[in-house]
Design a protein around this motif. Structure first.
Motif, short mmCIF file in Angstrom:
data_model
loop_
_atom_site.label_atom_id
_atom_site.label_comp_id
_atom_site.label_asym_id
_atom_site.label_seq_id
_atom_site.Cartn_x
_atom_site.Cartn_y
_atom_site.Cartn_z
N ALA A 177 0.82 -1.32 -0.10
CA ALA A 177 -0.14 -0.03 -0.11
C ALA A 177 1.02 1.22 -0.05
CB ALA A 177 -0.81 -0.10 1.16
N GLU A 178 0.49 2.39 -0.70
CA GLU A 178 1.26 3.54 -0.58
C GLU A 178 0.73 4.56 0.68
OE1 GLU A 178 -0.09 5.46 -4.17
OE2 GLU A 178 0.38 3.87 -5.52
N ARG A 179 -0.07 4.26 1.37
CA ARG A 179 -0.50 4.96 2.61
C ARG A 179 -1.10 4.08 3.54
NH1 ARG A 179 1.76 10.29 2.11
NH2 ARG A 179 2.32 10.62 -0.06
N PHE A 180 -0.99 4.57 4.95
CA PHE A 180 -1.66 3.67 5.89
C PHE A 180 -2.20 4.80 6.87
CE2 PHE A 180 -1.83 0.91 10.00
CZ PHE A 180 -3.01 0.34 9.74
N THR A 181 -3.69 4.74 7.14
CA THR A 181 -4.50 5.66 7.88
C THR A 181 -5.10 4.67 9.20
OG1 THR A 181 -4.84 7.22 6.25
CG2 THR A 181 -6.33 6.99 8.17
N ALA A 182 -4.67 4.92 10.23
CA ALA A 182 -5.04 4.30 11.43
C ALA A 182 -5.90 5.08 12.52
CB ALA A 182 -3.76 3.69 12.32
N ILE A 183 -7.24 4.68 12.66
CA ILE A 183 -7.96 5.42 13.39
C ILE A 183 -8.35 4.74 14.77
CG2 ILE A 183 -10.13 6.87 13.56
CD1 ILE A 183 -10.35 6.30 10.35
N ALA A 184 -8.12 5.45 15.83
CA ALA A 184 -8.46 4.81 17.26
C ALA A 184 -7.90 3.47 17.35
CB ALA A 184 -9.90 4.95 17.39
N GLY A 185 -6.74 3.16 16.96
CA GLY A 185 -6.20 1.95 16.94
C GLY A 185 -5.39 1.16 18.18
N LEU A 186 -5.34 0.05 18.17
CA LEU A 186 -4.67 -0.82 19.15
C LEU A 186 -3.15 -0.95 18.85
CD1 LEU A 186 -7.42 -3.57 19.65
CD2 LEU A 186 -6.75 -2.06 21.45
N THR A 187 -2.26 -1.35 19.87
CA THR A 187 -0.84 -1.35 19.76
C THR A 187 -0.92 -3.14 19.51
OG1 THR A 187 -0.71 -1.72 21.95
CG2 THR A 187 -0.20 0.47 20.99
N SER A 188 -1.67 -3.90 20.39
CA SER A 188 -1.07 -5.23 20.21
C SER A 188 -2.39 -6.08 20.73
CB SER A 188 -0.18 -5.51 21.07
OG SER A 188 -0.45 -5.30 22.67
N PRO A 237 6.04 -0.68 7.44
CA PRO A 237 7.27 -0.53 6.79
C PRO A 237 7.45 1.01 6.77
CG PRO A 237 6.14 -2.29 5.69
CD PRO A 237 5.27 -1.95 6.89
N ALA A 238 8.64 1.47 6.90
CA ALA A 238 8.77 2.89 6.94
C ALA A 238 8.28 3.58 5.51
CB ALA A 238 10.22 3.11 7.11
N SER A 239 8.48 2.55 4.56
CA SER A 239 8.28 3.12 3.13
C SER A 239 6.72 3.47 2.91
CB SER A 239 8.43 2.05 2.25
OG SER A 239 7.65 0.81 2.51
N VAL A 240 5.85 3.16 3.84
CA VAL A 240 4.47 3.57 4.04
C VAL A 240 4.00 4.63 5.00
CG1 VAL A 240 2.30 2.38 4.31
CG2 VAL A 240 3.80 1.15 3.40
N PRO A 241 3.92 5.63 4.38
CA PRO A 241 3.65 7.12 5.52
C PRO A 241 2.28 6.75 6.00
CG PRO A 241 4.31 7.88 3.27
CD PRO A 241 4.11 6.23 3.11
N THR A 242 2.46 6.65 7.42
CA THR A 242 1.26 6.44 8.29
C THR A 242 0.55 7.77 9.09
OG1 THR A 242 1.91 4.15 8.45
CG2 THR A 242 0.27 4.86 10.15
N LEU A 243 -0.76 7.68 9.08
CA LEU A 243 -1.38 8.77 9.84
C LEU A 243 -2.17 8.05 11.01
CD1 LEU A 243 -2.44 11.55 10.28
CD2 LEU A 243 -4.43 11.20 8.90
#
Length: 301
Positions: A177-188, A237-243
Motif C-alpha cells: 500500500a502507498e499509505r496507511f491511516t489508522a483511526i483509534a487503533g490498538l498496539t497489540s 514498513p517505513a516506506s508506507v507513510p502512516t497517519l
C-alpha cells in the motif's frame, strides 16, 4: 455501571480468588463472543445499499479448545463491498470489533468523491458475513485475498479500532500500500486481553494465565499470536507513510496507544489528535475526514 455488569465483575472476582481455573475458562469463553451484530446506521444506509457486493468463501481460524470441536473445518461466506469506478485506484477499509463495513459511510463518500475506489468487508461474525467469531488471523487471510485480486498496490489502507491491528500487521507481512491511516487503533492483541481482565474484574494476578487460556481456547495451533500481533515490534514498513488519528477522550482504546504507535513509527508517521469525538464519532467528523484525504493526497516521500 449497570447492575448486570456489576454482578458479572463480582462473579469473576470471586471465582478468580477461590477457583482460578473456572474463572479463566469462563473468561476465555466470554472473551471470544462477538455479541449482537451491529445494524447499518440510517445515516450509512444509502452508502451500504449502493455497494457492489462479492461473496468470499473463507475458512474460519477460530477453534474451541485443543480438539477443535467448534470452528476448524468448513467455510463461511464473507460479505465484501466496493464503491466507485471499478478502474480507479483502490483503498481498503478494515472495520473494528462489533462494527461493519458501512461504519465507514462518510469516509467512503469522500474517497469516491475524490476519484478513488473503496473496498471493504464485514469480518466473520459481523455484519452480513457468516461465522460467530473473529480473529486477527481471519483479517489477515481476507486482506490477502482482496489484495491478491488487485492489479496494483492499494492507494491506501484505512483501519479503525481492532481493524488497525489486522491491517497494520498485514502491511508488515508484505501487503502493498502507498499509505496507511489508522483511526483509534490498538498496539497489540495483549492490550485486548488486558482490557478484558480489567473490565471483567478478574484478579490482575491471573493476567498472564488468562492470556494463555484465551489463546489455547480459540487458537490452540497459534501459540505465537501475541508476538505476531504487536504493532510496536512488528511495525508498518517505513516506506508506507502512516497517519494515526485518535481522540483524547476515547474510552474504548485510550489515546496513549496511538502515541506509542506514533513513537514506534517516528520516521514515517504523524499523529492527529481530536477532542470530544470518542471512539466511533471520529469516523464521521468532517475535520478527520479532511485530514484523511490530505494524507492520501500528500506527495510521496
Amino acid at each position: 455501571m449497570p447492575q448486570t455488569r456489576r454482578a458479572a465483575r463480582a462473579l469473576f472476582n470471586t471465582l478468580g480468588r477461590v477457583a482460578p481455573p473456572a474463572a479463566l475458562a469462563l473468561g476465555a469463553a466470554t472473551y471470544w463472543r462477538v455479541g449482537a451484530r451491529t445494524p447499518v446506521r440510517p445515516a450509512d444506509q444509502a452508502v451500504h445499499d449502493s455497494a457492489r457486493r462479492t461473496p468470499l468463501e473463507h475458512h474460519p481460524t477460530f477453534r474451541r479448545g485443543r480438539d477443535g470441536r467448534l470452528g476448524a473445518g468448513g467455510t463461511i461466506t464473507v460479505a465484501t463491498y466496493s464503491w466507485g469506478d471499478p478502474g480507479a485506484p483502490g483503498v481498503l477499509l478494515v472495520h473494528g470489533w462489533q462494527s461493519r463495513a458501512s461504519a465507514f459511510g462518510r469516509v467512503i463518500e469522500d474517497l469516491t468523491g475524490a476519484g478513488l475506489r473503496a473496498v471493504a468487508y464485514d469480518a466473520p461474525g459481523h455484519g452480513a458475513s457468516g461465522g460467530q467469531r473473529r480473529t486477527g488471523l481471519d483479517d489477515l487471510a481476507i486482506i490477502r485475498r482482496l489484495s491478491d485480486a488487485e492489479d496494483a498496490p492499494w492507494s491506501a489502507v484505512v483501519g479503525h479500532s481492532l481493524g488497525v491491528l489486522g491491517a497494520g500487521i498485514a502491511l508488515h507481512e508484505g501487503i502493498k500500500a502507498e499509505r496507511f491511516t489508522a483511526i483509534a487503533g490498538l498496539t497489540s492483541v495483549r492490550v485486548t486481553t488486558d482490557g478484558f481482565v480489567r473490565g471483567a474484574g478478574i484478579p490482575w494476578v491471573l493476567r498472564d494465565a488468562f492470556a494463555t487460556t484465551v489463546q489455547r481456547y480459540g487458537l490452540p495451533d497459534h501459540p505465537d499470536v501475541y508476538d505476531r500481533f504487536d504493532l510496536l515490534t512488528r511495525t508498518v514498513p517505513a516506506s508506507v507513510p502512516t497517519l494515526w488519528l485518535h481522540d483524547d477522550g476515547d474510552r474504548v482504546n485510550p489515546h496513549h496507544l496511538s502515541v506509542q504507535l506514533h513513537e514506534a513509527h517516528a520516521d514515517s508517521s504523524e499523529l492527529f489528535t481530536t477532542t470530544g469525538l470518542g471512539h466511533n464519532k471520529i469516523l464521521g467528523d468532517r475535520a478527520v475526514r479532511g485530514r484523511i484525504l490530505d494524507h492520501l493526497a500528500a506527495p510521496a516521500r
